[in-house]
Design a protein around this motif. Sequence first.
Motif, mmCIF file in Angstrom:
data_model
loop_
_atom_site.group_PDB
_atom_site.id
_atom_site.type_symbol
_atom_site.label_atom_id
_atom_site.label_comp_id
_atom_site.label_asym_id
_atom_site.label_seq_id
_atom_site.Cartn_x
_atom_site.Cartn_y
_atom_site.Cartn_z
ATOM 1 N N LEU A 55 0.830 -1.204 0.000
ATOM 2 C CA LEU A 55 0.000 0.000 0.000
ATOM 3 C C LEU A 55 0.866 1.256 0.000
ATOM 4 N N ALA A 56 1.878 1.274 0.849
ATOM 5 C CA ALA A 56 2.738 2.457 0.925
ATOM 6 C C ALA A 56 3.468 2.698 -0.389
ATOM 7 N N PHE A 57 4.125 1.668 -0.899
ATOM 8 C CA PHE A 57 4.904 1.835 -2.129
ATOM 9 C C PHE A 57 3.994 2.160 -3.310
ATOM 10 N N TRP A 58 2.852 1.508 -3.373
ATOM 11 C CA TRP A 58 1.933 1.753 -4.485
ATOM 12 C C TRP A 58 1.417 3.190 -4.466
ATOM 13 N N LEU A 59 1.017 3.671 -3.275
ATOM 14 C CA LEU A 59 0.523 5.049 -3.183
ATOM 15 C C LEU A 59 1.607 6.047 -3.578
ATOM 16 N N VAL A 60 2.821 5.841 -3.082
ATOM 17 C CA VAL A 60 3.901 6.777 -3.406
ATOM 18 C C VAL A 60 4.192 6.780 -4.902
ATOM 19 N N LEU A 61 4.204 5.610 -5.515
ATOM 20 C CA LEU A 61 4.551 5.525 -6.938
ATOM 21 C C LEU A 61 3.430 6.026 -7.843
ATOM 22 N N VAL A 62 2.203 5.561 -7.632
ATOM 23 C CA VAL A 62 1.149 5.892 -8.603
ATOM 24 C C VAL A 62 0.644 7.316 -8.448
ATOM 25 N N THR A 63 0.788 7.918 -7.257
ATOM 26 C CA THR A 63 0.353 9.310 -7.142
ATOM 27 C C THR A 63 1.241 10.248 -7.938
ATOM 28 N N HIS A 64 2.482 9.837 -8.230
ATOM 29 C CA HIS A 64 3.338 10.682 -9.070
ATOM 30 C C HIS A 64 2.714 10.893 -10.458
ATOM 31 N N PRO A 65 2.442 9.840 -11.239
ATOM 32 C CA PRO A 65 1.830 10.094 -12.550
ATOM 33 C C PRO A 65 0.411 10.641 -12.457
ATOM 34 N N LEU A 66 -0.333 10.265 -11.421
ATOM 35 C CA LEU A 66 -1.683 10.815 -11.288
ATOM 36 C C LEU A 66 -1.618 12.329 -11.076
ATOM 37 N N LEU A 67 -0.682 12.781 -10.249
ATOM 38 C CA LEU A 67 -0.528 14.222 -10.068
ATOM 39 C C LEU A 67 -0.085 14.881 -11.362
ATOM 40 N N ASP A 68 0.845 14.254 -12.082
ATOM 41 C CA ASP A 68 1.260 14.792 -13.379
ATOM 42 C C ASP A 68 0.080 14.905 -14.335
ATOM 43 N N ALA A 69 -0.846 13.949 -14.275
ATOM 44 C CA ALA A 69 -1.998 13.971 -15.172
ATOM 45 C C ALA A 69 -2.916 15.153 -14.880
ATOM 46 N N PHE A 70 -2.830 15.723 -13.678
ATOM 47 C CA PHE A 70 -3.633 16.901 -13.342
ATOM 48 C C PHE A 70 -3.044 18.168 -13.948
ATOM 49 N N THR A 71 -1.870 18.086 -14.585
ATOM 50 C CA THR A 71 -1.326 19.217 -15.333
ATOM 51 C C THR A 71 -1.691 19.049 -16.808
ATOM 52 N N VAL A 72 -1.279 19.999 -17.635
ATOM 53 C CA VAL A 72 -1.699 19.986 -19.036
ATOM 54 C C VAL A 72 -0.731 19.220 -19.934
ATOM 55 N N TYR A 73 0.452 18.888 -19.463
ATOM 56 C CA TYR A 73 1.517 18.356 -20.324
ATOM 57 C C TYR A 73 1.086 17.097 -21.086
ATOM 58 N N GLY A 74 0.554 16.112 -20.370
ATOM 59 C CA GLY A 74 0.191 14.833 -20.985
ATOM 60 C C GLY A 74 0.951 13.692 -20.343
ATOM 61 N N THR A 75 0.238 12.752 -19.732
ATOM 62 C CA THR A 75 0.854 11.643 -18.999
ATOM 63 C C THR A 75 0.265 10.335 -19.496
ATOM 64 N N GLN A 76 1.125 9.397 -19.865
ATOM 65 C CA GLN A 76 0.683 8.130 -20.463
ATOM 66 C C GLN A 76 0.399 7.108 -19.357
ATOM 67 N N LEU A 77 -0.695 7.339 -18.639
ATOM 68 C CA LEU A 77 -1.047 6.500 -17.497
ATOM 69 C C LEU A 77 -1.245 5.042 -17.886
ATOM 70 N N PHE A 78 -1.697 4.809 -19.105
ATOM 71 C CA PHE A 78 -2.083 3.451 -19.484
ATOM 72 C C PHE A 78 -1.120 2.833 -20.498
ATOM 73 N N TRP A 79 0.116 3.364 -20.559
ATOM 74 C CA TRP A 79 1.151 2.744 -21.392
ATOM 75 C C TRP A 79 1.243 1.271 -21.011
ATOM 76 N N PRO A 80 1.336 0.346 -21.968
ATOM 77 C CA PRO A 80 1.608 0.523 -23.407
ATOM 78 C C PRO A 80 0.374 0.678 -24.290
ATOM 79 N N LEU A 81 -0.808 0.861 -23.712
ATOM 80 C CA LEU A 81 -1.990 1.075 -24.545
ATOM 81 C C LEU A 81 -1.849 2.413 -25.279
ATOM 82 N N PRO A 82 -2.244 2.496 -26.548
ATOM 83 C CA PRO A 82 -2.003 3.711 -27.341
ATOM 84 C C PRO A 82 -3.063 4.792 -27.139
ATOM 85 N N THR A 83 -3.534 4.961 -25.915
ATOM 86 C CA THR A 83 -4.531 5.989 -25.647
ATOM 87 C C THR A 83 -3.872 7.363 -25.601
#
Length: 358
Positions: A92-120
Amino acid sequence: MDSITQAVLGAALQGTVLGRIQGRRSLLYGAALGTLPDLDVIIRYADPVSQMTYHRGFSHSLFVLTGLALLLAWLVNTCWPGKGYTLPRLFLAFWLVLVTHPLLDAFTVYGTQLFWPLPTTPESWAAVFIIDPVYTLPLLAAVAYAVIKGLSGKAVRLLALALLFSTAYLGFGLAGRMAAEQRFQAALNQQGIVASDVRAVPIAFNSLVWRVLAKTPDGDYYEGISSGFDRQAPEMQRLPRNLELAKALAADPLHQRLRWFTNDWLRYDQVGDALVVTDLRMGIPGGYTFRFNMAHRDSQGHWVVDVPSMWKGAGPGSMFNGDDLVLIWRRIVAQQPPLPLAAWTERYLRPGAAERVR
């Protein structure tokens, strides 16, 4: 977001979940783990378009990071038995620390490939600016208190409260973005303007004043400014995307990748003999962060596709212009006089200000 924010977010999360077992070390471990996904910046690509569009890729995938969290939890539990850990709590600790990084990035406008390798299309929720002190400072203060006082009950509660506030602030940003889009759409409708793909992005270190974009069916776009305190219609200007120039890049895979990454929020300009492609999503009006030279005209007047290069004058510099920032922050509460959108566009996009970086 910026590395400091990601570090204090990771520290706060791991301190909250594992602080009573690891003590102050949990803050250091969480800060290091929270910045781990951004190590992809050490990978060097052949051109700036690839550098931009492959960043926040595999290292920001929820699938990859979930697997990494499982591996780390198993390793720690195996190598350090008897420390009071349980495998579920470690995961739980490691997962929260790791996945909140890209989730927070996704709240910006840049663009984050949360579902890589899916081509979304990369996620770009545009709720907060890439640097926002209102989000970062409460987390930083809570982590600093925990460093000084140790992971006592009060410190853990402060970390949890800071995390709760930061999460609520993201929700505030999403609501502000949707409200700005609705105000802009209403202003367009009132003028009888047909537009699609209206989207707002935060501007300059806050979530109160928004830059709003809207495409028109004939290939132009509107760009305007809107604040939640506005009582009048937002100021706006109509500008060309020059889509006919995009035909010169129709067979270029890097151009196709750039269209995918930005969800086709691109503008094309002929500057001298160069074809310059601009990502409209980031920056201030006219002062866009990402502009690329992607082709040139040969002696017969034909377009020749080039290896992309950054265009001089692009980059975040316009967002750190002190005079512009004063006007932007004043615009949060004062709608008059309006921001000088046309003057900014002329200043940053005029041909004489842009030269190819060699």
